[in-house]
Design a protein around this motif. Structure first.
Motif, PDB file in Angstrom:
ATOM      1  N   ALA A  21      12.807  -4.626 -13.225  1.00 54.08           N
ATOM      2  CA  ALA A  21      13.493  -3.901 -12.180  1.00 54.08           C
ATOM      3  C   ALA A  21      15.273  -4.458 -12.228  1.00 54.08           C
ATOM      4  CB  ALA A  21      13.095  -4.282 -10.777  1.00 54.08           C
ATOM      5  N   LEU A  22      15.464  -5.751 -12.563  1.00 55.36           N
ATOM      6  CA  LEU A  22      16.725  -6.249 -12.674  1.00 55.36           C
ATOM      7  C   LEU A  22      17.283  -5.447 -13.593  1.00 55.36           C
ATOM      8  CD1 LEU A  22      16.150  -9.966 -12.797  1.00 55.36           C
ATOM      9  CD2 LEU A  22      17.056  -8.551 -10.940  1.00 55.36           C
ATOM     10  N   LYS A  23      16.750  -5.092 -14.859  1.00 53.02           N
ATOM     11  CA  LYS A  23      17.439  -4.305 -15.835  1.00 53.02           C
ATOM     12  C   LYS A  23      17.670  -2.853 -15.470  1.00 53.02           C
ATOM     13  CE  LYS A  23      14.755  -7.020 -19.545  1.00 53.02           C
ATOM     14  NZ  LYS A  23      13.711  -6.560 -20.794  1.00 53.02           N
ATOM     15  N   LYS A  24      17.129  -2.538 -14.245  1.00 55.07           N
ATOM     16  CA  LYS A  24      17.383  -1.137 -13.964  1.00 55.07           C
ATOM     17  C   LYS A  24      18.456  -1.072 -12.406  1.00 55.07           C
ATOM     18  CE  LYS A  24      13.109   1.130 -15.082  1.00 55.07           C
ATOM     19  NZ  LYS A  24      11.869   1.782 -14.734  1.00 55.07           N
ATOM     20  N   GLY A  25      18.970  -2.198 -12.290  1.00 57.92           N
ATOM     21  CA  GLY A  25      20.020  -2.394 -11.275  1.00 57.92           C
ATOM     22  C   GLY A  25      19.701  -3.475 -10.192  1.00 57.92           C
ATOM     23  N   ALA A  26      18.307  -3.798  -9.895  1.00 57.67           N
ATOM     24  CA  ALA A  26      18.313  -4.731  -8.923  1.00 57.67           C
ATOM     25  C   ALA A  26      19.078  -6.140  -8.807  1.00 57.67           C
ATOM     26  CB  ALA A  26      16.869  -5.239  -8.851  1.00 57.67           C
ATOM     27  N   VAL A  27      19.366  -6.777  -8.035  1.00 60.07           N
ATOM     28  CA  VAL A  27      20.396  -7.666  -8.015  1.00 60.07           C
ATOM     29  C   VAL A  27      19.650  -9.029  -8.274  1.00 60.07           C
ATOM     30  CG1 VAL A  27      21.816  -9.397  -6.422  1.00 60.07           C
ATOM     31  CG2 VAL A  27      21.740  -6.686  -6.125  1.00 60.07           C
ATOM     32  N   ASP A  28      18.548  -9.262  -7.836  1.00 62.04           N
ATOM     33  CA  ASP A  28      17.669 -10.418  -8.084  1.00 62.04           C
ATOM     34  C   ASP A  28      16.282 -10.427  -7.326  1.00 62.04           C
ATOM     35  OD1 ASP A  28      17.144 -13.140  -8.872  1.00 62.04           O
ATOM     36  OD2 ASP A  28      19.253 -13.851  -8.206  1.00 62.04           O
ATOM     37  N   PRO A  80       1.069  -1.257  -0.074  1.00 63.46           N
ATOM     38  CA  PRO A  80      -0.150  -0.019   0.009  1.00 63.46           C
ATOM     39  C   PRO A  80       0.727   1.383  -0.090  1.00 63.46           C
ATOM     40  CG  PRO A  80      -0.580  -1.537   1.650  1.00 63.46           C
ATOM     41  CD  PRO A  80       0.563  -1.940   1.153  1.00 63.46           C
ATOM     42  N   GLY A  81       0.341   2.192  -0.495  1.00 64.06           N
ATOM     43  CA  GLY A  81       1.044   3.461  -0.598  1.00 64.06           C
ATOM     44  C   GLY A  81       2.439   3.309  -1.645  1.00 64.06           C
ATOM     45  N   MET A  82       3.508   3.594  -1.150  1.00 63.87           N
ATOM     46  CA  MET A  82       4.549   3.513  -2.208  1.00 63.87           C
ATOM     47  C   MET A  82       5.012   2.129  -2.432  1.00 63.87           C
ATOM     48  SD  MET A  82       8.642   4.984  -1.855  1.00 63.87           S
ATOM     49  CE  MET A  82       7.945   6.828  -1.562  1.00 63.87           C
ATOM     50  N   SER A  83       4.891   1.625  -3.668  1.00 65.53           N
ATOM     51  CA  SER A  83       5.535   0.303  -3.855  1.00 65.53           C
ATOM     52  C   SER A  83       6.914  -0.035  -3.752  1.00 65.53           C
ATOM     53  CB  SER A  83       4.815  -0.144  -5.427  1.00 65.53           C
ATOM     54  OG  SER A  83       5.767   0.597  -6.397  1.00 65.53           O
ATOM     55  N   GLY A  84       7.188  -1.070  -4.014  1.00 67.29           N
ATOM     56  CA  GLY A  84       8.617  -1.649  -3.971  1.00 67.29           C
ATOM     57  C   GLY A  84       9.324  -1.011  -5.114  1.00 67.29           C
ATOM     58  N   LEU A  85       8.875  -1.062  -6.242  1.00 64.09           N
ATOM     59  CA  LEU A  85       9.383  -0.451  -7.364  1.00 64.09           C
ATOM     60  C   LEU A  85       9.452   0.996  -7.242  1.00 64.09           C
ATOM     61  CD1 LEU A  85       7.081  -2.583 -10.054  1.00 64.09           C
ATOM     62  CD2 LEU A  85       9.576  -3.072  -9.253  1.00 64.09           C
ATOM     63  N   GLY A  96       5.216 -11.626  -5.817  1.00 68.20           N
ATOM     64  CA  GLY A  96       3.997 -12.793  -6.269  1.00 68.20           C
ATOM     65  C   GLY A  96       4.323 -13.173  -7.285  1.00 68.20           C
ATOM     66  N   HIS A  97       3.414 -14.414  -7.766  1.00 68.16           N
ATOM     67  CA  HIS A  97       3.608 -14.883  -9.334  1.00 68.16           C
ATOM     68  C   HIS A  97       3.649 -13.888 -10.289  1.00 68.16           C
ATOM     69  CE1 HIS A  97       3.613 -17.560 -12.718  1.00 68.16           C
ATOM     70  NE2 HIS A  97       2.495 -17.306 -12.851  1.00 68.16           N
ATOM     71  N   GLY A  98       2.370 -13.053 -10.245  1.00 68.61           N
ATOM     72  CA  GLY A  98       1.842 -12.140 -11.100  1.00 68.61           C
ATOM     73  C   GLY A  98       3.125 -10.668 -11.031  1.00 68.61           C
ATOM     74  N   ASP A  99       3.933 -10.828 -10.309  1.00 67.81           N
ATOM     75  CA  ASP A  99       4.801  -9.590 -10.263  1.00 67.81           C
ATOM     76  C   ASP A  99       6.035  -9.927 -11.209  1.00 67.81           C
ATOM     77  OD1 ASP A  99       2.793  -8.425  -8.722  1.00 67.81           O
ATOM     78  OD2 ASP A  99       3.864  -9.230  -6.861  1.00 67.81           O
ATOM     79  N   VAL A 100       6.166 -11.205 -11.483  1.00 68.27           N
ATOM     80  CA  VAL A 100       7.623 -11.456 -12.023  1.00 68.27           C
ATOM     81  C   VAL A 100       8.080 -10.579 -13.123  1.00 68.27           C
ATOM     82  CG1 VAL A 100       8.890 -13.412 -13.360  1.00 68.27           C
ATOM     83  CG2 VAL A 100       7.515 -13.945 -11.165  1.00 68.27           C
ATOM     84  N   PRO A 101       7.128 -10.458 -14.129  1.00 73.67           N
ATOM     85  CA  PRO A 101       7.562  -9.351 -15.072  1.00 73.67           C
ATOM     86  C   PRO A 101       7.991  -8.082 -14.570  1.00 73.67           C
ATOM     87  CG  PRO A 101       5.378 -10.387 -15.684  1.00 73.67           C
ATOM     88  CD  PRO A 101       5.708 -10.777 -14.177  1.00 73.67           C
ATOM     89  N   MET A 102       7.605  -7.580 -13.612  1.00 76.44           N
ATOM     90  CA  MET A 102       7.894  -6.273 -12.956  1.00 76.44           C
ATOM     91  C   MET A 102       9.166  -6.314 -12.426  1.00 76.44           C
ATOM     92  SD  MET A 102       4.545  -4.377 -11.524  1.00 76.44           S
ATOM     93  CE  MET A 102       3.975  -5.989 -10.487  1.00 76.44           C
ATOM     94  N   ALA A 103       9.298  -7.628 -11.645  1.00 68.81           N
ATOM     95  CA  ALA A 103      10.732  -7.900 -10.943  1.00 68.81           C
ATOM     96  C   ALA A 103      11.870  -7.952 -12.133  1.00 68.81           C
ATOM     97  CB  ALA A 103      10.802  -9.117 -10.288  1.00 68.81           C
ATOM     98  N   VAL A 104      11.571  -8.628 -13.336  1.00 70.76           N
ATOM     99  CA  VAL A 104      12.578  -8.623 -14.464  1.00 70.76           C
ATOM    100  C   VAL A 104      12.939  -7.270 -14.663  1.00 70.76           C
ATOM    101  CG1 VAL A 104      12.864  -9.373 -16.435  1.00 70.76           C
ATOM    102  CG2 VAL A 104      11.725 -11.256 -15.061  1.00 70.76           C
TER     103      VAL A 104
END
Length: 211
Positions: A99-106, A64-69, A89-97
């Protein structure tokens, strides 16, 4: 077998609005010797964040509020070097991927395996420690470079370009003996034990500056 414990200054920053999951993760990590600081929201973490934070950030994608992204973007804008592992969550995988392109580790997907999470966190901390050591070394090399005279820097640049002493003397219009004196001073001021170490350290700095 327990995971490798972090160095004392490293902390696992855990940001998740799910209190039960937050408590469970904190207990798991602390049971393996990790130091944990937990936050119920991205806003709370951002208020506490300091550039000197070391360790890694375990960050939920959806809150809620500010997301992790969004928190990730805010930290990037403030030049944070804290590595981020997203909890998705399963539906968040594309968003996590993305984020990886923007510097997240994993990222790790819910429900996750405890062993896999601990492995990922341990790897992240080792990598962060290595990168921090590299940043300290780069800062020291930069400080030493600033201490060189203009002529010493000219000699250094020609050394890095692969020029021999005679060639450096010809380019600068000075004697070979003078080149040898400047070269010795450069090695001393840069605290380099070998020509290879000198070239590698300076090229690493110049690569960062160009980037």
């Amino acid at each position: 077998m327990k995971s490798q414990a972090p160095t004392p200054e490293q902390i696992i920053y855990l940001v998740d609005d799910d209190e039960a999951l937050r408590d469970s993760l904190a207990w798991l990590l602390e049971s393996q010797g990790f130091k944990v600081a937990a936050f119920a929201s991205a806003e709370d973490f951002l208020k506490a964040w300091r550039p000197e934070f070391n360790g890694c950030l375990l960050l939920d994608v959806r809150m809620p509020g500010m997301s992790g992204l969004e928190l990730h973007e805010r930290l990037r804008a403030q030049y944070s070097t804290l590595p981020i592992i997203f909890i998705t969550g399963h539906g968040d995988v594309p968003m996590a991927v993305a984020a990886l392109k923007k510097g997240a580790v994993d990222f790790i997907e819910k429900p996750f395996n405890d062993t896999e999470l601990l492995r990922l966190v341990s790897q992240c901390l080792v990598s962060e420690q290595e990168h921090r050591a590299r940043r300290r070394q780069d800062a020291e090399v930069s400080r030493r470079l600033d201490q060189l005279t203009q002529r010493e820097r000219e000699v250094l640049d020609l050394i890095i370009a692969g020029k021999l002493n005679k060639q450096i003397a010809d380019v600068l219009g000075i004697s070979i003996k003078t080149v040898e004196v400047h070269r010795a001073r450069v090695m001393e001021k840069m605290a380099a034990q070998s020509l290879a170490e000198l070239v590698q350290n300076v090229m690493a700095i110049e690569g960062v500056q160009r980037a």
